[in-house]
Design a protein around this motif. Structure first.
Motif, PDB file in Angstrom:
ATOM      1  N   ARG A 165      63.490-106.984 -18.772  1.00  0.00           N
ATOM      2  CA  ARG A 165      63.199-106.110 -17.641  1.00  0.00           C
ATOM      3  C   ARG A 165      62.479-104.851 -18.095  1.00  0.00           C
ATOM      4  O   ARG A 165      61.570-104.372 -17.438  1.00  0.00           O
ATOM      5  CB  ARG A 165      64.474-105.737 -16.900  1.00  0.00           C
TER       6      ARG A 165
ATOM      7  N   LEU B 242      58.890-105.763 -18.875  1.00  0.00           N
ATOM      8  CA  LEU B 242      58.143-105.945 -17.630  1.00  0.00           C
ATOM      9  C   LEU B 242      57.870-104.615 -16.947  1.00  0.00           C
ATOM     10  O   LEU B 242      56.769-104.369 -16.455  1.00  0.00           O
ATOM     11  CB  LEU B 242      58.901-106.874 -16.678  1.00  0.00           C
ATOM     12  N   ARG B 243      58.867-103.749 -16.939  1.00  0.00           N
ATOM     13  CA  ARG B 243      58.704-102.424 -16.320  1.00  0.00           C
ATOM     14  C   ARG B 243      57.610-101.637 -17.036  1.00  0.00           C
ATOM     15  O   ARG B 243      56.746-101.021 -16.412  1.00  0.00           O
ATOM     16  CB  ARG B 243      60.025-101.661 -16.367  1.00  0.00           C
TER      17      ARG B 243
ATOM     18  N   HIS C  93      55.099-102.836 -18.854  1.00  0.00           N
ATOM     19  CA  HIS C  93      53.801-103.472 -18.602  1.00  0.00           C
ATOM     20  C   HIS C  93      53.282-103.145 -17.201  1.00  0.00           C
ATOM     21  O   HIS C  93      52.131-102.762 -17.042  1.00  0.00           O
ATOM     22  CB  HIS C  93      53.897-104.982 -18.779  1.00  0.00           C
ATOM     23  N   THR C  94      54.125-103.322 -16.201  1.00  0.00           N
ATOM     24  CA  THR C  94      53.676-103.078 -14.826  1.00  0.00           C
ATOM     25  C   THR C  94      53.356-101.608 -14.600  1.00  0.00           C
ATOM     26  O   THR C  94      52.415-101.276 -13.886  1.00  0.00           O
ATOM     27  CB  THR C  94      54.714-103.558 -13.798  1.00  0.00           C
ATOM     28  N   HIS C  95      54.122-100.723 -15.246  1.00  0.00           N
ATOM     29  CA  HIS C  95      53.848 -99.290 -15.106  1.00  0.00           C
ATOM     30  C   HIS C  95      52.502 -98.940 -15.740  1.00  0.00           C
ATOM     31  O   HIS C  95      51.711 -98.192 -15.154  1.00  0.00           O
ATOM     32  CB  HIS C  95      54.965 -98.472 -15.747  1.00  0.00           C
TER      33      HIS C  95
ATOM     34  N   GLN D  85      49.970-100.856 -16.052  1.00  0.00           N
ATOM     35  CA  GLN D  85      48.891-101.482 -15.286  1.00  0.00           C
ATOM     36  C   GLN D  85      48.852-100.991 -13.837  1.00  0.00           C
ATOM     37  O   GLN D  85      48.070-101.506 -13.034  1.00  0.00           O
ATOM     38  CB  GLN D  85      49.056-103.006 -15.294  1.00  0.00           C
ATOM     39  N   ASN D  86      49.726-100.029 -13.499  1.00  0.00           N
ATOM     40  CA  ASN D  86      49.826 -99.503 -12.128  1.00  0.00           C
ATOM     41  C   ASN D  86      50.092-100.599 -11.101  1.00  0.00           C
ATOM     42  O   ASN D  86      49.504-100.632 -10.027  1.00  0.00           O
ATOM     43  CB  ASN D  86      48.577 -98.710 -11.741  1.00  0.00           C
ATOM     44  N   ILE D  87      50.989-101.516 -11.451  1.00  0.00           N
ATOM     45  CA  ILE D  87      51.378-102.615 -10.564  1.00  0.00           C
ATOM     46  C   ILE D  87      52.737-102.274  -9.958  1.00  0.00           C
ATOM     47  O   ILE D  87      53.701-102.055 -10.688  1.00  0.00           O
ATOM     48  CB  ILE D  87      51.488-103.944 -11.341  1.00  0.00           C
TER      49      ILE D  87
ATOM     50  N   PHE E 182      56.358-102.818  -8.460  1.00  0.00           N
ATOM     51  CA  PHE E 182      57.332-103.887  -8.675  1.00  0.00           C
ATOM     52  C   PHE E 182      58.695-103.454  -8.176  1.00  0.00           C
ATOM     53  O   PHE E 182      58.950-102.275  -7.964  1.00  0.00           O
ATOM     54  CB  PHE E 182      57.416-104.266 -10.153  1.00  0.00           C
TER      55      PHE E 182
END
Length: 68
Positions: free
Chosen positions: A4, A7-8, A10-12, A14-16, A18
């Motif tokens: 988690r 993933l957090r 990575h998404t942060h 990439q400004n994705i 979630f």
């Protein structure tokens, strides 16, 4: 690092946007959710864990797993 957290991160970066949702499944009763949870448990693979006497060396792992 926990999945988690990875993933957090990575998404942060990439400004994705979630969201993680956690739903506790009932362990008793006969509700529709319990029936679904039981069916999913039967479909998913189960894992057996055991405590090893000692750790395997890299050579032993390669021989055991037959990595080429």
């Amino acid at each position: 690092m926990e999945k988690r957290a990875k993933l957090r991160e990575h998404t942060h970066s990439q400004n994705i946007p979630f969201n993680f949702l956690l739903e506790e499944l009932p362990s008793s009763g006969s509700s529709k959710v319990k029936t679904i949870a039981d069916a999913l448990k039967k479909l998913l693979p189960s894992f057996q864990y055991f405590k090893a006497d000692s750790s395997l060396s890299d050579a032993e792992c390669k021989n055991t797993l037959k990595i080429k």
